[in-house]
Design a protein around this motif. Structure first.
Motif, PDB file in Angstrom:
ATOM      1  N   ASN A 250       0.827  -1.212   0.000  1.00 28.59           N
ATOM      2  CA  ASN A 250       0.000   0.000   0.000  1.00 28.59           C
ATOM      3  C   ASN A 250       0.858   1.257   0.000  1.00 28.59           C
ATOM      4  OD1 ASN A 250       0.935  -0.409   2.602  1.00 28.59           O
ATOM      5  ND2 ASN A 250      -0.933   0.361   3.590  1.00 28.59           N
ATOM      6  N   LYS A 251       1.999   1.213   0.674  1.00 29.16           N
ATOM      7  CA  LYS A 251       2.910   2.355   0.690  1.00 29.16           C
ATOM      8  C   LYS A 251       3.602   2.496  -0.661  1.00 29.16           C
ATOM      9  CE  LYS A 251       6.542   4.410   3.531  1.00 29.16           C
ATOM     10  NZ  LYS A 251       7.430   4.224   4.704  1.00 29.16           N
TER      11      LYS A 251
ATOM     12  N   GLN B  60       2.411   1.746  -3.539  1.00 28.46           N
ATOM     13  CA  GLN B  60       1.466   2.237  -4.539  1.00 28.46           C
ATOM     14  C   GLN B  60       1.373   3.752  -4.519  1.00 28.46           C
ATOM     15  OE1 GLN B  60      -2.267   0.212  -3.999  1.00 28.46           O
ATOM     16  NE2 GLN B  60      -1.524  -1.729  -4.823  1.00 28.46           N
ATOM     17  N   TRP B  61       1.240   4.369  -3.311  1.00 27.52           N
ATOM     18  CA  TRP B  61       1.139   5.830  -3.314  1.00 27.52           C
ATOM     19  C   TRP B  61       2.490   6.479  -3.569  1.00 27.52           C
ATOM     20  CZ3 TRP B  61       3.996   8.790  -0.165  1.00 27.52           C
ATOM     21  CH2 TRP B  61       4.311   8.361   1.124  1.00 27.52           C
TER      22      TRP B  61
ATOM     23  N   TYR C  19       4.597   5.331  -5.687  1.00 23.61           N
ATOM     24  CA  TYR C  19       4.717   5.274  -7.152  1.00 23.61           C
ATOM     25  C   TYR C  19       4.037   6.479  -7.805  1.00 23.61           C
ATOM     26  CZ  TYR C  19       4.064   3.810 -11.983  1.00 23.61           C
ATOM     27  OH  TYR C  19       4.056   3.776 -13.360  1.00 23.61           O
ATOM     28  N   GLU C  20       2.902   6.887  -7.249  1.00 21.86           N
ATOM     29  CA  GLU C  20       2.219   8.059  -7.802  1.00 21.86           C
ATOM     30  C   GLU C  20       3.096   9.301  -7.700  1.00 21.86           C
ATOM     31  OE1 GLU C  20      -0.699   7.963  -9.430  1.00 21.86           O
ATOM     32  OE2 GLU C  20      -0.478   5.798  -9.167  1.00 21.86           O
ATOM     33  N   LEU C  21       3.821   9.441  -6.587  1.00 25.50           N
ATOM     34  CA  LEU C  21       4.719  10.594  -6.435  1.00 25.50           C
ATOM     35  C   LEU C  21       5.911  10.494  -7.366  1.00 25.50           C
ATOM     36  CD1 LEU C  21       4.823  10.973  -2.526  1.00 25.50           C
ATOM     37  CD2 LEU C  21       3.195  11.956  -4.150  1.00 25.50           C
TER      38      LEU C  21
ATOM     39  N   SER D  21       7.080  17.752  -3.042  1.00 25.73           N
ATOM     40  CA  SER D  21       6.517  16.409  -3.186  1.00 25.73           C
ATOM     41  C   SER D  21       7.606  15.347  -3.251  1.00 25.73           C
ATOM     42  CB  SER D  21       5.639  16.341  -4.440  1.00 25.73           C
ATOM     43  OG  SER D  21       4.984  15.089  -4.547  1.00 25.73           O
TER      44      SER D  21
ATOM     45  N   SER E 144       9.917   8.783   2.462  1.00 25.22           N
ATOM     46  CA  SER E 144       9.130   7.582   2.704  1.00 25.22           C
ATOM     47  C   SER E 144       9.889   6.312   2.342  1.00 25.22           C
ATOM     48  CB  SER E 144       7.825   7.632   1.897  1.00 25.22           C
ATOM     49  OG  SER E 144       8.091   7.497   0.502  1.00 25.22           O
TER      50      SER E 144
ATOM     51  N   PRO F 164      -0.692  14.059  -6.504  1.00 25.32           N
ATOM     52  CA  PRO F 164      -1.387  14.795  -5.431  1.00 25.32           C
ATOM     53  C   PRO F 164      -0.461  15.792  -4.739  1.00 25.32           C
ATOM     54  CG  PRO F 164      -0.822  12.597  -4.676  1.00 25.32           C
ATOM     55  CD  PRO F 164      -0.432  12.657  -6.135  1.00 25.32           C
TER      56      PRO F 164
ATOM     57  N   THR G  70      -1.600  17.418  -1.435  1.00 31.56           N
ATOM     58  CA  THR G  70      -1.550  16.453  -0.336  1.00 31.56           C
ATOM     59  C   THR G  70      -0.124  16.327   0.185  1.00 31.56           C
ATOM     60  OG1 THR G  70      -3.379  15.215  -1.328  1.00 31.56           O
ATOM     61  CG2 THR G  70      -2.086  14.081   0.348  1.00 31.56           C
ATOM     62  N   SER G  71       0.836  16.306  -0.736  1.00 35.18           N
ATOM     63  CA  SER G  71       2.244  16.240  -0.335  1.00 35.18           C
ATOM     64  C   SER G  71       2.656  17.489   0.436  1.00 35.18           C
ATOM     65  CB  SER G  71       3.136  16.078  -1.570  1.00 35.18           C
ATOM     66  OG  SER G  71       2.997  14.792  -2.132  1.00 35.18           O
TER      67      SER G  71
END
Length: 268
Positions: free
Chosen positions: A151-152, A154-155, A157-159, A188, A195, A234, A237-238
């Motif tokens: 789950n970590k 996946q997000w 990867y978006e960044l 970001s 992370s 996002p 959000t970052s």
């Protein structure tokens, strides 16, 4: 005014107005071009056509237009420019979906090299400032790296989709030649690398960089960046997450130093 689809189907040509500049110290001027229409054209293919035969709409021979490009697949970020008032990638800007005349301008956030070509060094310097990489010792095989929970990953990867195109900086009202703000992309990237299990070893250094002049405190929360990001990152959000982390880091530093001074006073 004809709609974009009407323009592409009823007109046999495509009209462009290009803001040009002969060099960094030159004055900008507009030059109009008209080229034959072809189905499925994008702005890059139109610029290539003009470069092949650099004749303006008045029939006068002119100099080829300068611009940057690389992958042509919206991955490298090099072909960013302002198209009909919106900063975006020219490789994915389809002529059929644009109102004519199509106006092309360079991004104003960065120094202009020539015509539509700009120098994005400001953004790369910001990435250096926040150490946007995972430092490793490459002199020997370190073996497999630490695993990240799915789950970590996946997000994260978006960044990681950021291609340093500069579009978010162009849209941000706080990034300009009177400001030292590093912009949303670098903020970001701090979240991304902090992370990472190995990148987290340098977490405090990156947070310190965000707390310096030109850092996260200069964000005005306009939220333009997240609206224009071609990768849908996002960014706001970052920025919110890094705001929390820098605040916590400053509290830890403050109370940590107080504890140190108290300990010294007691021992003396």
């Amino acid at each position: 005014m004809a709609t974009p689809l009407e323009s592409s189907t009823t007109q046999k040509s495509v009209q462009f107005i290009v803001q040009r500049q002969d060099g960094p110290d030159g004055k900008p001027y507009d030059e109009a071009f008209e080229i034959p229409y072809r189905p499925n054209m994008n702005v890059i293919s139109a610029l290539m056509e003009i470069r092949r035969n650099p004749v303006n709409a008045a029939g006068e021979k002119t100099t080829p237009i300068n611009w940057d490009m690389g992958c042509l697949e919206e991955v490298c970020g090099a072909c960013s420019m302002v198209i009909n008032g919106t900063p975006r990638q020219s490789c994915t800007a389809l002529v059929d979906k644009l109102e004519q005349p199509i106006r092309l301008q360079p991004m104003q956030t960065f120094p202009i090299v020539r015509d539509l070509q700009v120098d994005r060094q400001r953004m790369f310097d910001a990435l250096k400032k926040v150490k946007a990489w995972v430092p490793i010792d490459g002199t020997y095989d370190l073996g497999p790296g630490p695993r990240m929970p799915e789950n970590k990953r996946q997000w994260a990867y978006e960044l990681s989709k950021c291609m340093t195109c500069g579009v978010c900086l162009e849209a941000c009202p706080n990034v300009n030649d009177r400001s030292t703000f590093i912009g949303p992309a670098s903020i970001s990237q701090v979240r991304l690398f902090n992370s990472h299990p190995t990148g987290a070893f340098h977490k405090e250094e990156r947070l310190e960089a965000l707390m310096e002049d030109g850092g996260i405190m200069q964000c005005g929360n306009a939220q333009n960046c997240v609206e224009v990001c071609p990768k849908g990152i996002p960014l706001t959000t970052s920025i919110a997450a890094m705001n929390r982390q820098t605040t916590l880091h400053s509290f830890k530093k403050f109370f940590g130093s107080d504890e140190g001074r108290t300990g010294e006073a007691v021992s003396s």
